[in-house]
Structures are given as structure tokens and as C-alpha cells.
Motif scaffolding. Structure first.
Motif, PDB file in Angstrom:
ATOM      1  N   LEU A 127       8.205   8.182   9.124  1.00 54.87           N
ATOM      2  CA  LEU A 127       9.096   7.152   9.662  1.00 54.87           C
ATOM      3  C   LEU A 127       9.780   7.608  10.944  1.00 54.87           C
ATOM      4  CD1 LEU A 127      10.602   5.786   6.341  1.00 54.87           C
ATOM      5  CD2 LEU A 127       9.168   4.519   7.970  1.00 54.87           C
ATOM      6  N   ALA A 128       9.880   8.906  11.139  1.00 50.97           N
ATOM      7  CA  ALA A 128      10.444   9.417  12.389  1.00 50.97           C
ATOM      8  C   ALA A 128       9.446   9.308  13.542  1.00 50.97           C
ATOM      9  CB  ALA A 128      10.870  10.875  12.208  1.00 50.97           C
ATOM     10  N   LEU A 129       8.161   9.091  13.228  1.00 45.75           N
ATOM     11  CA  LEU A 129       7.129   8.989  14.250  1.00 45.75           C
ATOM     12  C   LEU A 129       6.791   7.553  14.606  1.00 45.75           C
ATOM     13  CD1 LEU A 129       4.593  11.697  12.944  1.00 45.75           C
ATOM     14  CD2 LEU A 129       6.218  11.957  14.829  1.00 45.75           C
ATOM     15  N   VAL A 130       6.802   6.673  13.617  1.00 44.17           N
ATOM     16  CA  VAL A 130       6.326   5.311  13.842  1.00 44.17           C
ATOM     17  C   VAL A 130       7.468   4.407  14.286  1.00 44.17           C
ATOM     18  CG1 VAL A 130       4.487   5.610  12.159  1.00 44.17           C
ATOM     19  CG2 VAL A 130       6.670   4.627  11.424  1.00 44.17           C
ATOM     20  N   GLY A 131       7.101   3.257  14.859  1.00 46.23           N
ATOM     21  CA  GLY A 131       8.076   2.277  15.289  1.00 46.23           C
ATOM     22  C   GLY A 131       7.931   0.975  14.530  1.00 46.23           C
ATOM     23  N   THR A 132       8.884   0.091  14.723  1.00 47.23           N
ATOM     24  CA  THR A 132       8.901  -1.167  13.974  1.00 47.23           C
ATOM     25  C   THR A 132       7.760  -2.098  14.365  1.00 47.23           C
ATOM     26  OG1 THR A 132      10.435  -2.095  15.601  1.00 47.23           O
ATOM     27  CG2 THR A 132      11.387  -1.066  13.629  1.00 47.23           C
ATOM     28  N   ARG A 133       7.150  -1.887  15.521  1.00 42.46           N
ATOM     29  CA  ARG A 133       6.040  -2.727  15.969  1.00 42.46           C
ATOM     30  C   ARG A 133       4.686  -2.173  15.547  1.00 42.46           C
ATOM     31  NH1 ARG A 133       7.774  -3.880  22.307  1.00 42.46           N
ATOM     32  NH2 ARG A 133       9.734  -5.011  21.871  1.00 42.46           N
ATOM     33  N   ASP A 134       4.670  -1.024  14.897  1.00 43.98           N
ATOM     34  CA  ASP A 134       3.415  -0.329  14.608  1.00 43.98           C
ATOM     35  C   ASP A 134       2.716  -0.885  13.378  1.00 43.98           C
ATOM     36  OD1 ASP A 134       3.977   1.201  16.789  1.00 43.98           O
ATOM     37  OD2 ASP A 134       4.520   3.013  15.663  1.00 43.98           O
ATOM     38  N   LEU A 135       1.419  -0.649  13.338  1.00 39.85           N
ATOM     39  CA  LEU A 135       0.581  -0.933  12.179  1.00 39.85           C
ATOM     40  C   LEU A 135       0.076   0.401  11.652  1.00 39.85           C
ATOM     41  CD1 LEU A 135      -1.501  -3.831  13.765  1.00 39.85           C
ATOM     42  CD2 LEU A 135       0.430  -4.070  12.209  1.00 39.85           C
ATOM     43  N   VAL A 136       0.135   0.605  10.329  1.00 36.40           N
ATOM     44  CA  VAL A 136      -0.215   1.885   9.724  1.00 36.40           C
ATOM     45  C   VAL A 136      -1.333   1.679   8.720  1.00 36.40           C
ATOM     46  CG1 VAL A 136       0.604   3.887   8.435  1.00 36.40           C
ATOM     47  CG2 VAL A 136       2.150   2.717  10.034  1.00 36.40           C
ATOM     48  N   LEU A 137      -2.399   2.463   8.879  1.00 35.45           N
ATOM     49  CA  LEU A 137      -3.530   2.419   7.964  1.00 35.45           C
ATOM     50  C   LEU A 137      -3.597   3.760   7.235  1.00 35.45           C
ATOM     51  CD1 LEU A 137      -6.975   0.895   8.985  1.00 35.45           C
ATOM     52  CD2 LEU A 137      -6.590   2.284   6.954  1.00 35.45           C
ATOM     53  N   LEU A 138      -3.267   3.746   5.959  1.00 34.28           N
ATOM     54  CA  LEU A 138      -3.241   4.947   5.120  1.00 34.28           C
ATOM     55  C   LEU A 138      -4.591   5.121   4.440  1.00 34.28           C
ATOM     56  CD1 LEU A 138       0.162   4.127   3.380  1.00 34.28           C
ATOM     57  CD2 LEU A 138      -0.159   5.671   5.322  1.00 34.28           C
ATOM     58  N   HIS A 139      -5.002   6.380   4.241  1.00 33.85           N
ATOM     59  CA  HIS A 139      -6.305   6.649   3.650  1.00 33.85           C
ATOM     60  C   HIS A 139      -6.163   7.414   2.336  1.00 33.85           C
ATOM     61  CE1 HIS A 139      -8.857   5.473   7.139  1.00 33.85           C
ATOM     62  NE2 HIS A 139      -7.753   5.751   7.816  1.00 33.85           N
ATOM     63  N   ASP A 140      -6.684   6.820   1.280  1.00 37.68           N
ATOM     64  CA  ASP A 140      -6.898   7.451  -0.019  1.00 37.68           C
ATOM     65  C   ASP A 140      -5.628   7.727  -0.813  1.00 37.68           C
ATOM     66  OD1 ASP A 140      -9.586   7.296  -0.594  1.00 37.68           O
ATOM     67  OD2 ASP A 140     -10.100   9.108   0.503  1.00 37.68           O
ATOM     68  N   HIS A 141      -5.868   8.236  -2.025  1.00 34.44           N
ATOM     69  CA  HIS A 141      -4.812   8.374  -3.023  1.00 34.44           C
ATOM     70  C   HIS A 141      -3.721   9.334  -2.594  1.00 34.44           C
ATOM     71  CE1 HIS A 141      -8.345  10.872  -3.679  1.00 34.44           C
ATOM     72  NE2 HIS A 141      -7.541  11.822  -4.116  1.00 34.44           N
ATOM     73  N   GLN A 142      -4.035  10.277  -1.706  1.00 32.15           N
ATOM     74  CA  GLN A 142      -3.014  11.216  -1.246  1.00 32.15           C
ATOM     75  C   GLN A 142      -1.881  10.505  -0.512  1.00 32.15           C
ATOM     76  OE1 GLN A 142      -6.289  11.488  -0.515  1.00 32.15           O
ATOM     77  NE2 GLN A 142      -7.042  13.563  -0.943  1.00 32.15           N
ATOM     78  N   ALA A 144      -1.068   7.007  -0.938  1.00 33.96           N
ATOM     79  CA  ALA A 144      -0.666   5.723  -1.525  1.00 33.96           C
ATOM     80  C   ALA A 144       0.838   5.616  -1.721  1.00 33.96           C
ATOM     81  CB  ALA A 144      -1.395   5.512  -2.857  1.00 33.96           C
ATOM     82  N   ALA A 145       1.483   6.718  -2.069  1.00 34.72           N
ATOM     83  CA  ALA A 145       2.919   6.670  -2.352  1.00 34.72           C
ATOM     84  C   ALA A 145       3.767   6.544  -1.094  1.00 34.72           C
ATOM     85  CB  ALA A 145       3.340   7.907  -3.143  1.00 34.72           C
ATOM     86  N   LEU A 146       3.129   6.529   0.088  1.00 35.38           N
ATOM     87  CA  LEU A 146       3.862   6.264   1.327  1.00 35.38           C
ATOM     88  C   LEU A 146       4.130   4.777   1.520  1.00 35.38           C
ATOM     89  CD1 LEU A 146       1.917   8.597   3.826  1.00 35.38           C
ATOM     90  CD2 LEU A 146       3.962   9.147   2.497  1.00 35.38           C
ATOM     91  N   VAL A 147       3.365   3.924   0.835  1.00 36.82           N
ATOM     92  CA  VAL A 147       3.456   2.480   1.071  1.00 36.82           C
ATOM     93  C   VAL A 147       4.860   1.930   0.854  1.00 36.82           C
ATOM     94  CG1 VAL A 147       2.676   0.215   0.257  1.00 36.82           C
ATOM     95  CG2 VAL A 147       1.011   2.048   0.633  1.00 36.82           C
TER      96      VAL A 147
END
Length: 458
Positions: A127-142, A144-147
Motif C-alpha cells: 500500500l505504500a507503493l501503489v496509488g488510488t488510481r492503480d490496478l493490481v493483479l495478484l498471482h496465486d495463493h501466496q 490471496a490474503a492481500l485482497v
């Protein structure tokens, strides 16, 4: 959490790729890129996974991130930094998602709590890296808990699952008991093949996007025969004495057909059973089991164990069979060098096998098909989706049937089926289906369907 820096793509590579796909596909590619740029707007498209080296996800991101940039799409790549216990837990969670019912893979509440606690730490750093306008694509079970932490803090969060099971088991249900609640606020969950979508997720929340390969990466680029010798020697498949990281005994006959499986040292890749089935049923041929240095991939803590299982099985073979079977642990210090070793090993094989017990997609199969190899693979997961039996490869209906496995391999090694013909049709299928323009078209549709275009308040 740290950012990864993929290699760039040269103008020559991009030009060769556009020539390969032709004008019509190039036009569709550029139109998709334009629409994605519009969707991303003033933000950035982020990919987040668990390792920058080793495994299909990292390899694919080393292709897609620079290609998207070449097409003017702002994209970045971040990698989570788990501790040993985190990666042990996520390895077991992945095994469960693949359908494992092994008691050793069971997760207790303390395991899940550690996974969630460590993920919360990673989410704070992301969250310190991304901005409110960003789109985030997470990969795999490692990841998932970031969602839950990302949802509402960025404009869109998507989770892409590269693992799965063809028929639900108690293990896979246990995995989804952990994963499904974490994904409730994801804009979409993405799967490599449709039959891996679990019942736990609502229809409106899912999409299907197969992975892709880059034809000009070190793992897939053309390698003239005259240049293959040094790589084969380093992989332990040449005429000279193999290097120390190759398990071998004596000289082998280069005139015999070569059978190869390239994969992680992993229970689900079933390397030890490939060895057993080959020795019992494939005469007058050589086998190379080729995997990474089992100590070199941080997010997979079981590799050393399964390599030792293979080495123990090899050591118990009769003398003649030890001579015709080799185990290679490829160095991982230089990713491009490792990839070129794999490239040459696959190109030299008469048969590439992938006798997985379960498979999310199986990019190793895609890569071998691209190289025009005859492939024998288990009819599981994405392998079954890629191979049309008898036309673009041979499928083993039951991965546990070692007799049938050996019979299929022998059909090729003894020339009873047209191996080069299988390989030629396989290459055409990959060209038409699993190259990166397919990913851009799919991501364009994903963002158009699941992104509102509104900046998220934070």
C-alpha cells in the motif's frame, strides 16, 4: 515487499514477434493495448507474486511486463517477502489446492494465522507503493490474503490462480475454505482453465485467461545445432564427464533416443515415478530428469526432499539402468543461462514428458510444443487443454498408470508414431493460441468488464 526488474525486449524481438503473428493479429494487439492504456489512465497496472525467479509465473512476468511497456502501458512488478514458515504454509496451501490429501499438507489454525499475519505485513508495504488510481493483479495463493487490504484502496484488484484440480477433493475444499473468504472483495478471480473454477466463487467474479510464452526468450529462442554442444555438456547430457551437479554413472549411448522431463523437484511433478516407469517399460533409450538447484527457490521449501527421493531411487537401480538415467540440478544463479540450458535440453529430446499428478496449466508443455517436440503428458489440468491426443501430442489418461506411460513413450522412441509430425502440429497450435497477444486481448476484456473507471478513495 520489493520490486522486480525484468529484462527489456529489444526492438528486434518485438519486430520478429509482430512478423510471426502477422498484420491482422498485430492490429488486434495494438487496439487492445490502446484500450488497456485508456483503462489504466493516470494509474499503473501492478503485478504481484512470490518470486522473481523460478516457476512459470515469474517467467511469464519477465515477458509480459516489458511487452506491456513497449506498447505504452504503465506497468510495475512487486514481489512479496515471506519468511520460511510463510512459504512452508503457502506450499502446503498450494498442494491442497491441487487436491492433495496428504496429512503432511494439512493446515492448522496457527498455520493460517501466520499466513494472514505475514500477508498483512506485506499488504502494508504494498500500500505504500501503489496509488488510488492503480490496478493490481495478484498471482496465486501466496498473494490471496492481500485482497482485503487492497480492495477499496486501489481502483481494481484482481487475483489470478495458476493452480487447480480437475475434480474437487477434501484437500482442495480445505484450501478454498481458506482462500474463498479472502477473495470476496476482488473485482475478479482469474483461472487458467475453466474446469479449475471452484464452486465457492460466484460466476460474476471469475474469468479464464491461459498463460503464454515468449518465442524469443532465452528458454524458447532458436538455438542452432552447432551451438548446442557446450550447453548439453553443462546439463550433463553430452559425451564428456558430467559436472558435479549431475547424478550419473558411466558413459551413455548418444545414439539412443533421449526422453526428458524438465520440472521442479515436486511431488506433483512425479519425477520419481517417471524414473520408475521409464526403467520398467522403455527399452533402448536414455532418460534425463532435469530440475533446478533444489536449494535456490525461496518460495518452494520441499524441492530438496523430492530431489533426494529421486536420487535414492536412482541409486537403487541396476547398473545398466543407472547408466542410462541422469538427474540434473541446473544452476539458478543466472536466470538467462538456466533458461538456455533448459531450451537446449528440450530441443535435443526425442520425447518431452510431463507426467504430472496435477497441473495448473503446464508451461513446460507449451514450451516443448513450441520447440516442435513430441510430448507425452498426463491428461490433467492445462496439459489436457493444450494437447489433442494423437494430433499435437499423446495424453496419459491415468497419471498413475506407469505401464501405459511407458507404452506411450515407446511409441515415439521406437518410431511407431510420427514424433516429428506431432511436434510440427504442436508448434502451430502454440503459435495460434499461447503467445502474448492472447494475454493482452484477454486483459483488455477483463478490465472492460470488471473495472468501473473510478478512482478509489483512501
Amino acid at each position: 515487499m520489493h520490486t522486480a526488474h525484468p529484462r527489456g525486449l529489444s526492438p528486434t524481438e518485438v519486430g520478429d514477434f509482430l512478423a510471426l503473428i502477422g498484420k491482422e493479429r498485430e492490429q488486434r494487439l495494438r487496439e487492445a493495448a490502446r484500450r488497456i492504456r485508456k483503462q489504466v489512465g493516470a494509474g499503473t497496472l501492478w503485478h504481484v507474486n512470490s518470486t522473481a525467479a523460478g516457476g512459470g509465473v515469474a517467467e511469464m512476468l519477465h515477458i509480459l511486463v516489458p511487452l506491456y511497456r513497449q506498447l505504452g502501458i504503465p506497468v510495475r512488478w512487486a514481489v512479496i517477502d515471506g519468511d520460511d514458515r510463510f512459504f512452508d504454509v503457502t506450499k502446503r496451501l498450494g498442494n491442497l489446492a491441487y487436491g492433495s490429501v496428504d496429512p503432511a499438507d494439512r493446515l492448522d489454525p496457527a498455520d493460517v494465522d501466520h499466513y494472514l499475519t505475514r500477508s498483512a505485513m506485506e499488504a502494508k508495504e504494498l500500500l505504500a507503493l501503489v496509488g488510488t488510481r492503480d490496478l493490481v493483479l495478484l498471482h496465486d495463493h501466496q498473494t490471496a490474503a492481500l485482497v482485503p487490504d487492497l480492495a477499496g484502496a486501489v481502483r481494481g484488484v484482481f487475483w489470478r490462480c495458476h493452480v487447480g484440480v480437475d475434480a474437487p477433493t477434501a484437500g482442495s475444499r480445505a484450501a478454498w475454505d481458506v482462500l474463498a473468504p479472502l477473495l470476496e472483495r476482488a473485482d475478479a478471480a482469474i483461472f487458467s482453465i475453466a474446469r479449475h473454477i471452484p464452486e465457492r466463487l460466484p460466476d460474476h467474479q471469475v474469468a479464464v485467461i491461459p498463460p503464454v510464452i515468449w518465442p524469443y526468450s532465452p528458454k524458447n529462442e532458436p538455438v542452432p545445432r552447432r551451438m548446442r554442444g557446450p550447453y548439453l555438456e553443462r546439463a550433463g547430457l553430452g559425451r564428456e564427464r558430467p559436472p558435479g551437479y549431475v547424478v550419473s554413472e558411466g558413459a551413455w549411448d548418444p545414439a539412443q533416443p533421449l526422453v526428458v522431463q524438465v520440472s521442479r523437484w515436486d511431488r506433483l511433478k512425479d519425477m520419481h515415478a517417471v524414473l520408475a516407469g521409464f526403467v520398467e517399460g522403455v527399452p533402448d533409450a536414455r532418460l534425463a530428469l532435469v530440475g533446478p538447484d533444489p536449494t535456490a527457490i525461496a518460495d518452494d521449501v520441499e524441492q530438496r526432499r523430492w530431489f533426494e527421493v529421486c536420487r535414492a531411487a536412482w541409486s537403487e537401480l541396476p547398473d545398466r539402468d543407472r547408466t542410462r538415467v541422469r538427474l540434473t540440478c541446473l544452476p539458478m544463479a543466472n536466470g538467462d543461462d538456466n533458461a538456455r540450458l533448459v531450451n537446449v535440453v528440450q530441443r535435443t529430446a526425442d520425447v518431452v514428458v510431463q507426467k504430472s499428478l496435477a497441473e495448473g496449466f503446464g508451461l513446460t508443455v507449451t514450451e516443448a510444443m513450441w520447440k516442435g517436440r513430441a510430448v507425452v503428458g498426463s491428461a490433467v489440468g492445462g496439459i489436457a487443454a493444450q494437447i489433442e491426443h494423437g494430433r499435437t501430442g499423446l495424453l496419459l489418461a491415468d497419471p498413475g498408470d506407469l505401464k501405459q506411460f511407458a507404452e506411450l513413450v515407446t511409441l515415439v522412441t521406437e518410431g511407431q508414431v510420427d514424433g516429428p509430425g506431432l511436434g510440427a502440429r504442436a508448434r502451430r497450435h502454440v503459435r495460434d493460441t499461447y503467445l502474448p497477444d492472447a494475454d493482452l486481448l484477454a486483459v483488455d476484456e477483463l478490465l472492460s468488464t470488471h473495472t468501473t473507471g473510478q478512482e478509489s478513495p483512501r
